[in-house]
Design a protein around this motif. Sequence first.
Motif, PDB file in Angstrom:
ATOM      1  N   ALA A  43       0.843  -1.204   0.000  1.00  0.00           N
ATOM      2  CA  ALA A  43       0.000   0.000   0.000  1.00  0.00           C
ATOM      3  C   ALA A  43       0.871   1.244   0.000  1.00  0.00           C
ATOM      4  N   ILE A  44       0.291   2.318  -0.540  1.00  0.00           N
ATOM      5  CA  ILE A  44       0.914   3.635  -0.500  1.00  0.00           C
ATOM      6  C   ILE A  44      -0.064   4.556   0.223  1.00  0.00           C
ATOM      7  N   ILE A  45       0.473   5.378   1.104  1.00  0.00           N
ATOM      8  CA  ILE A  45      -0.341   6.395   1.768  1.00  0.00           C
ATOM      9  C   ILE A  45       0.095   7.741   1.215  1.00  0.00           C
ATOM     10  N   VAL A  46      -0.879   8.585   0.837  1.00  0.00           N
ATOM     11  CA  VAL A  46      -0.552   9.961   0.434  1.00  0.00           C
ATOM     12  C   VAL A  46      -1.244  10.903   1.402  1.00  0.00           C
ATOM     13  N   LEU A  53       0.327  13.417   8.175  1.00  0.00           N
ATOM     14  CA  LEU A  53       1.423  12.659   7.536  1.00  0.00           C
ATOM     15  C   LEU A  53       2.265  11.969   8.610  1.00  0.00           C
ATOM     16  N   GLU A  54       2.573  12.709   9.660  1.00  0.00           N
ATOM     17  CA  GLU A  54       3.382  12.156  10.749  1.00  0.00           C
ATOM     18  C   GLU A  54       2.595  11.086  11.508  1.00  0.00           C
ATOM     19  N   VAL A  55       1.291  11.345  11.717  1.00  0.00           N
ATOM     20  CA  VAL A  55       0.431  10.344  12.381  1.00  0.00           C
ATOM     21  C   VAL A  55       0.456   9.046  11.580  1.00  0.00           C
ATOM     22  N   ALA A  59       1.928   5.370  12.707  1.00  0.00           N
ATOM     23  CA  ALA A  59       1.016   4.211  12.740  1.00  0.00           C
ATOM     24  C   ALA A  59       1.592   3.046  11.947  1.00  0.00           C
ATOM     25  N   VAL A  60       2.224   3.350  10.809  1.00  0.00           N
ATOM     26  CA  VAL A  60       2.809   2.288   9.975  1.00  0.00           C
ATOM     27  C   VAL A  60       3.990   1.646  10.704  1.00  0.00           C
ATOM     28  N   ILE A  61       4.802   2.477  11.363  1.00  0.00           N
ATOM     29  CA  ILE A  61       5.949   1.939  12.120  1.00  0.00           C
ATOM     30  C   ILE A  61       5.441   1.063  13.262  1.00  0.00           C
ATOM     31  N   ARG A  68       6.055  -2.677   3.742  1.00  0.00           N
ATOM     32  CA  ARG A  68       4.948  -2.928   2.801  1.00  0.00           C
ATOM     33  C   ARG A  68       4.039  -1.730   2.587  1.00  0.00           C
ATOM     34  N   ILE A  69       4.226  -0.686   3.392  1.00  0.00           N
ATOM     35  CA  ILE A  69       3.414   0.529   3.214  1.00  0.00           C
ATOM     36  C   ILE A  69       4.355   1.727   3.108  1.00  0.00           C
ATOM     37  N   ASP A  70       4.245   2.420   1.990  1.00  0.00           N
ATOM     38  CA  ASP A  70       5.084   3.577   1.691  1.00  0.00           C
ATOM     39  C   ASP A  70       4.278   4.842   2.007  1.00  0.00           C
ATOM     40  N   VAL A  71       4.794   5.711   2.834  1.00  0.00           N
ATOM     41  CA  VAL A  71       4.072   6.939   3.197  1.00  0.00           C
ATOM     42  C   VAL A  71       4.682   8.122   2.438  1.00  0.00           C
TER      43      VAL A  71
END
Length: 225
Positions: A43-46, A53-55, A59-61, A68-71
């Motif tokens: 997944a990618i988060i934009v 963005l920081e939240v 959360a991903v960390i 597996r998730i690119d922010v």
Amino acid sequence: MPTLDARLEAVLGLIRSDVHVDVGSDHAGLPTELVRRGHVRRAIIVELNSGPLEVARQAVIRAGLGDRIDVRAGDGLAPVSPDEVQSASLTGMGTRTILGILNRAGERMPPVLVVQPNDSPAVLRTWARAAGYHLTAEHLAPGFWIYPVLRFERLTGSDPAYAGLPLTAALRYGPHLLRAGGDLLRRQVWDDVVRLTPLAAPGRPAQRDLETAQTALDWCSESTQ
Ligand SMILES: C[S@@+](CC[C@H](N)C(=O)[O-])C[C@H]1O[C@@H](n2cnc3c(N)ncnc32)[C@H](O)[C@@H]1O
């Protein structure tokens, strides 16, 4: 284990792809669950704004899904390359914001979109018909409001979802929802009838909207007979 509310569960249920982008993710609940439950491989988060963005990054960390998730920081689909993702979600935003993001996307538009606007999705249904997307599924999710959740897919020809339905009512209330005639839709239409009745008079927009609501109510009644 974090859980999703009914709204985001409804969105999650409509997504299955290899790489998915969630635009405007904030808490990252949807993309982390998509990866965890195997609905998507990556997944990618934009995120547009630095706070959310920081939240999302944190959360991903915390979820241990950094591989597996690119922010990414940015506006809408701009940080995504053409053909990089097969699907996108845009949830918890106003229809105007969603429409602006879709209209700016150009060649970055993926073939599948799942949207959950916070207000009437009528303009999104209208946009999809002109943009070559079919409405392949829609749900209403209970919560603070009744949340519409729509899945669009790029397909050729005219959208069969609207065949045989009164178009204005189908665009306003949803062709699949009208055919299903469920309790949440009935409540929504009935609320409109109650709100619009004292405002309606010949020549007023409220009169047209009331007629649309009454047409939808007739359809709801027919679909349960
Ligand atoms: C109310 S939150 C919704 C969070 C989550 N999607 C949900 O449904 O619970 C909307 C988020 O969209 C982000 N946003 C608004 N416009 C955006 C844009 N053009 N591109 C990327 N993110 C955007 C905001 O920063 C905010 O974090």
